[in-house]
Design a protein around this motif. Structure first.
Motif, short mmCIF file in Angstrom:
data_model
loop_
_atom_site.label_atom_id
_atom_site.label_comp_id
_atom_site.label_asym_id
_atom_site.label_seq_id
_atom_site.Cartn_x
_atom_site.Cartn_y
_atom_site.Cartn_z
N ASP A 30 -9.02 52.09 4.20
CA ASP A 30 -7.88 52.11 3.27
C ASP A 30 -7.25 50.73 3.09
OD1 ASP A 30 -8.15 54.78 2.77
OD2 ASP A 30 -6.54 55.42 4.13
N LEU A 31 -7.69 49.74 3.86
CA LEU A 31 -7.10 48.41 3.74
C LEU A 31 -7.41 47.81 2.36
CD1 LEU A 31 -7.82 46.74 7.20
CD2 LEU A 31 -5.60 47.36 6.27
N ASP A 32 -6.40 47.23 1.77
CA ASP A 32 -6.57 46.58 0.47
C ASP A 32 -5.87 45.22 0.52
OD1 ASP A 32 -7.11 46.00 -2.17
OD2 ASP A 32 -5.44 47.21 -2.95
N ALA B 274 -11.18 40.36 4.50
CA ALA B 274 -10.26 39.41 3.87
C ALA B 274 -9.21 38.90 4.85
CB ALA B 274 -9.57 40.06 2.67
N PHE B 275 -9.07 39.57 5.99
CA PHE B 275 -8.10 39.16 6.99
C PHE B 275 -8.74 38.18 7.97
CE2 PHE B 275 -6.54 43.13 5.38
CZ PHE B 275 -5.16 43.05 5.45
N LEU C 108 -15.94 47.32 11.62
CA LEU C 108 -14.91 46.38 12.06
C LEU C 108 -15.19 44.95 11.62
CD1 LEU C 108 -13.76 47.24 15.70
CD2 LEU C 108 -12.36 47.19 13.63
N GLY C 109 -16.34 44.71 11.04
CA GLY C 109 -16.65 43.39 10.51
C GLY C 109 -16.60 42.29 11.55
N SER C 110 -15.81 41.26 11.29
CA SER C 110 -15.77 40.09 12.17
C SER C 110 -15.25 40.43 13.57
CB SER C 110 -14.89 38.99 11.56
OG SER C 110 -13.55 39.44 11.40
N ILE C 111 -14.43 41.46 13.69
CA ILE C 111 -13.93 41.85 15.01
C ILE C 111 -15.09 42.41 15.85
CG2 ILE C 111 -12.38 43.41 16.26
CD1 ILE C 111 -10.46 43.21 13.87
N GLN C 112 -15.91 43.25 15.24
CA GLN C 112 -17.08 43.77 15.95
C GLN C 112 -18.02 42.63 16.32
OE1 GLN C 112 -20.42 43.89 14.62
NE2 GLN C 112 -21.30 44.98 16.37
N ARG C 113 -18.24 41.69 15.42
CA ARG C 113 -19.14 40.58 15.70
C ARG C 113 -18.61 39.71 16.83
NH1 ARG C 113 -19.36 40.84 10.03
NH2 ARG C 113 -17.96 39.06 9.74
N PHE C 114 -17.28 39.58 16.90
CA PHE C 114 -16.69 38.82 18.00
C PHE C 114 -17.02 39.47 19.34
CE2 PHE C 114 -13.38 38.37 21.17
CZ PHE C 114 -13.16 37.01 21.22
N TRP C 115 -16.71 40.76 19.47
CA TRP C 115 -16.91 41.44 20.76
C TRP C 115 -18.38 41.51 21.13
CZ3 TRP C 115 -13.45 42.58 24.42
CH2 TRP C 115 -12.10 42.57 24.06
N ALA C 116 -19.24 41.87 20.18
CA ALA C 116 -20.67 41.96 20.47
C ALA C 116 -21.24 40.58 20.79
CB ALA C 116 -21.41 42.59 19.29
N GLY C 117 -20.79 39.56 20.06
CA GLY C 117 -21.27 38.21 20.32
C GLY C 117 -20.89 37.72 21.70
#
Length: 297
Positions: free
Chosen positions: A163-165, A170-171, A265-274
């Motif tokens: 629902d984020l717009d 973009a954040f 989760l986009g970049s947040i998921q990539r952060f944690w997995a990375g």
């Protein structure tokens, strides 16, 4: 939908007639015995954002201060434990409620814009930054009641992201994550600092519980010492550092793979997995070095 967040928080508190009713409405079933809740939330997975977002991996600190700062910026004095999950979920529900108004209709601009910005900032910075990763681990370890809670929590967070717009990408990456120091190289880390980093989720990408360390000891045939996680982990390394480093590397890769479920989760998921993958590589190198030092093939 706003009441959902308060109900999800209430389900984590000691059972009362009201919380049991809310749990039933959520389809969680009867709450487990208090001893089960206590073991899960007081000894395995502490429900405080600062533990998972803070560079120290402990309660309080700068991570809690950031959450407190959010409320002060809105002109509200934060509570005693602003980073406790029950408080965070109730607070998010309240932000949604204020934004929508008592009749469910959004406030007029520009007030609605300010309220929307506050809610989305709180969501991205102080919930999405750590709660999905925490919830995956809770699902790993918990009995059925809390596994159902975890599934519902992940679903609710996913809906909020959709629902984020504009969309989540973009954040910017949450400041908790942007400012978190990475795990150093083995030659740069003292043994004590390495242990600290492995027990600091935002640095290593791993959430290691007492249950995990007990599982490591059992699978490796090592003795387990009773005590806080730092003491237990140090004792395991003292018995067979190569085997323990190898086991932790495998656990890091396992958790990184599970985090793949959070692609939304986009970049947040990539952060944690990375971070988890980086930890796995470091630990594999450490295991090889320890094995060579011990004269193992």
């Amino acid at each position: 939908m706003t009441e959902l967040w308060r109900a999800l928080g209430a389900a984590l508190e000691p059972s009362t007639p009201e919380s049991a009713r809310l749990a039933d409405l959520l389809g969680l079933g009867p709450p487990p015995e208090e001893s089960i809740r206590t073991d899960l939330l007081d000894f395995q997975l502490f429900p405080y954002g600062s533990v998972y977002c803070g560079a120290e991996g402990m309660l309080g600190g700068e991570a809690r201060d950031r959450i407190s700062g959010f409320w002060r910026a809105l002109g509200t004095e934060p509570g005693k434990e602003p980073d406790h999950l029950v408080t965070l979920l109730a607070s998010y529900g309240e932000l949604k409620s204020v934004e929508l108004g008592t009749d469910g209709a959004a406030a007029e601009e520009p007030r609605h814009g300010r309220l929307l910005h506050a809610r989305t900032t709180f969501l991205v910075e102080h919930l999405l930054s750590w709660l999905p990763s925490y919830t995956l681990r809770l699902r790993d370890l918990a009995p059925p009641f809390y596994r159902r809670w975890a599934e519902l929590m992940l679903e609710a967070l996913h809906v909020e992201v959709e629902d984020l717009d504009p969309g989540l990408e973009a954040f910017p990456l949450p400041v908790h994550l942007r400012q978190a120091p990475a795990l150093g190289q083995p030659q740069e880390e003292s043994f004590e600092s390495l242990i600290s980093a492995l027990l600091t989720p935002v640095r290593c990408g791993l959430i290691l519980t007492r249950v995990d360390l007990k599982r490591a000891a059992d699978e490796l045939g090592l003795g387990i010492r009773i005590g806080e996680r730092r003491f237990v982990l140090k004792a395991l390394f003292s018995q067979d550092s190569a085997a323990v480093a190898g086991w932790l590397a495998g656990e890091a890769r396992r958790q990184a793979n599970v985090l793949g479920e959070l692609a939304w989760l986009g970049s947040i998921q990539r952060f944690w997995a990375g971070r988890a993958e980086d930890s796995a590589a470091l630990l594999e190198a450490l295991a090889r070095t320890a094995a060579e030092a011990a004269g193992e093939p």
